[in-house]
Design an enzyme around this catalytic site. Structure first.
Site, PDB file in Angstrom:
ATOM      1  CB  SER A 177      58.943  71.226  54.446  1.00 35.28           C
ATOM      2  OG  SER A 177      58.503  70.249  53.245  1.00 35.28           O
TER       3      SER A 177
ATOM      4  CE  LYS B  21      57.316  72.074  50.795  1.00 35.84           C
ATOM      5  NZ  LYS B  21      57.092  70.911  51.298  1.00 35.84           N
TER       6      LYS B  21
ATOM      7  CE1 TYR C 235      59.500  71.923  47.683  1.00 36.92           C
ATOM      8  CE2 TYR C 235      60.307  69.515  46.656  1.00 36.92           C
ATOM      9  CZ  TYR C 235      59.530  70.566  47.676  1.00 36.92           C
ATOM     10  OH  TYR C 235      58.845  70.067  48.666  1.00 36.92           O
TER      11      TYR C 235
ATOM     12  CE1 TYR D  81      54.140  69.972  55.209  1.00 42.53           C
ATOM     13  CE2 TYR D  81      54.886  68.678  56.907  1.00 42.53           C
ATOM     14  CZ  TYR D  81      55.210  69.496  55.903  1.00 42.53           C
ATOM     15  OH  TYR D  81      56.421  69.459  55.443  1.00 42.53           O
TER      16      TYR D  81
ATOM     17  CB  VAL E 133      60.840  65.069  55.772  1.00 46.49           C
ATOM     18  CG1 VAL E 133      59.134  64.769  55.546  1.00 46.49           C
ATOM     19  CG2 VAL E 133      61.595  65.572  54.513  1.00 46.49           C
TER      20      VAL E 133
HETATM   21  N1  GLN Z   1      62.048  67.636  49.977  1.00 43.08           N
HETATM   22  C1  GLN Z   1      60.597  67.162  50.718  1.00 43.08           C
HETATM   23  C2  GLN Z   1      59.576  66.628  49.717  1.00 43.08           C
HETATM   24  O1  GLN Z   1      59.453  67.382  48.912  1.00 43.08           O
HETATM   25  C3  GLN Z   1      60.144  68.144  51.566  1.00 43.08           C
HETATM   26  C4  GLN Z   1      59.086  67.495  52.604  1.00 43.08           C
HETATM   27  C5  GLN Z   1      58.897  68.149  53.809  1.00 43.08           C
HETATM   28  O2  GLN Z   1      60.035  68.372  54.288  1.00 43.08           O
HETATM   29  N2  GLN Z   1      57.699  67.581  54.163  1.00 43.08           N
HETATM   30  O3  GLN Z   1      59.112  65.666  49.561  1.00 43.08           O
END
Ligand code: GLN
Length: 326
Positions: A85, A88, A210, A262, A280
């Site tokens: 993430s 992002k 994605y 988050y 993650v």
């Molecule tokens: N690729 C992971 C997902 O979409 C990324 C989530 C994350 O890093 N929080 O679940």
């Protein structure tokens, strides 16, 4: 009559002048590296993406890159990992470059107070995700990129290559296809948003791009280098490229502060006090405007999906250096 003009308040001698007492970053990082040992195995490595579960939990790296280019690093700071993430942040930067404020017609700027992969708010909020750093918001951002670029993930890979000067950066195909085979939840989200008219490209195109963007591999030094434009008024120090104007860079950092970790964002800001984006894969990338960017990597996650030892290390960093945005 109103008095105007500039007056100087004479602070007493014990007032602190931050720029004059630059911390010894290397010594502090080494101390954190020693102290963090018991925390390194306390978290849980993400296993809902099977490829990620293979990463040894005890890995730990941390790097600070100062605006003058000085690199301070400890542990596995030069070992690449799945940025997940954290991508992002880079995707949102590109979409913000493309659309400017029109981006906010399709994705909000409020913390969600829900898990990063939650669907619940989407129904009542008619398919407009709370912010670009939860999965739903990131899918909308990726949709923007898919519309503009033939390969959104390629545009993103090229972007991080320019930001770092590392021409060999890429995404890991195995991690991307591992996630693609376990993306039912993200697919559900994409289709749901499409039903509200908030995806312009086919959901599967967006999901594929994605998963590939999340599978980009970078190390702590590279990630900290890549984020320096946020600490530098929108200009990337490596290439001199104007990524964003200073005001937009400030706004993106504000979003990281309120939404980047988050539903733990409040606790994170309380403990760390820096704008940050986590993933993650166990990475957390944070910025101290005007000073430096820092990245920590430790794959064991807490209940919110943030690196457990990573949050602790950043908390120690800002506490021991006395530096934060506050
Ligand atoms: N690729 C992971 C997902 O979409 C990324 C989530 C994350 O890093 N929080 O679940």
């Amino acid at each position: 009559m109103l008095q105007t003009g500039c007056a100087i308040i004479a602070f007493p001698a014990h007032a602190r002048h931050p720029s004059m007492d630059k911390p010894d970053y290397q010594a502090i990082l080494e101390q954190i590296h020693r102290d963090i040992a018991p925390w390194r195995t306390a978290g849980r490595v993400a296993d809902y993406i099977p490829e990620l579960a293979k990463v040894p939990a005890e890995r730990f790296g941390m790097a600070i890159v100062a605006l003058d280019g000085t690199v301070y690093a400890v542990g596995d700071a030069r070992e690449r990992f799945s940025i997940q993430s954290i991508s992002k942040l880079f995707a949102c930067t590109l979409a913000f470059q493309l659309l400017g404020d029109a981006l906010w017609d399709r994705v909000g700027r409020e913390p969600s107070g829900n898990a990063f992969n939650s669907l619940v708010q989407l129904e009542t909020e008619r398919g407009k995700p709370r912010n670009p750093f939860i999965n739903a918001g990131a899918l909308v951002v990726t949709d923007v990129l898919c519309r503009r670029f033939v390969g959104a993930e390629t545009a993103l890979v090229q972007f991080v290559r320019r930001l770092t000067g590392a021409a060999d950066l890429d995404y890991d195909l195995r991690v991307a296809s591992s996630e693609l085979q376990h993306a039912a939840r993200n697919r559900a989200m994409a289709h749901f948003m499409a039903s509200f008219g908030n995806l312009q490209m086919p959901p599967e195109t967006v999901i594929e791009a994605y998963c590939r963007q999340c599978a980009i591999e970078m190390n702590c030094v590279e990630l900290a280098t890549a984020a320096l434009f946020l600490a530098n008024g929108g200009v990337a120090p490596v290439s001199g490229e104007h990524i964003l104007d200073a005001s937009s860079a400030k706004r993106l950092s504000a979003l990281m502060l309120t939404c980047g970790t988050y539903d733990a964002a409040g606790d994170f800001v309380y403990r760390v006090g820096l704008p940050a984006k986590s993933g993650v894969g166990g990475g957390i990338l944070a910025v101290l405007p005007g000073e430096m960017a820092v990245c920590v990597w430790s794959p064991g996650l807490d209940a919110n999906g943030n690196s457990l030892a990573g949050v602790k290390s950043l908390e120690w960093l800002t506490t021991r250096t006395g530096q934060s945005i506050f």
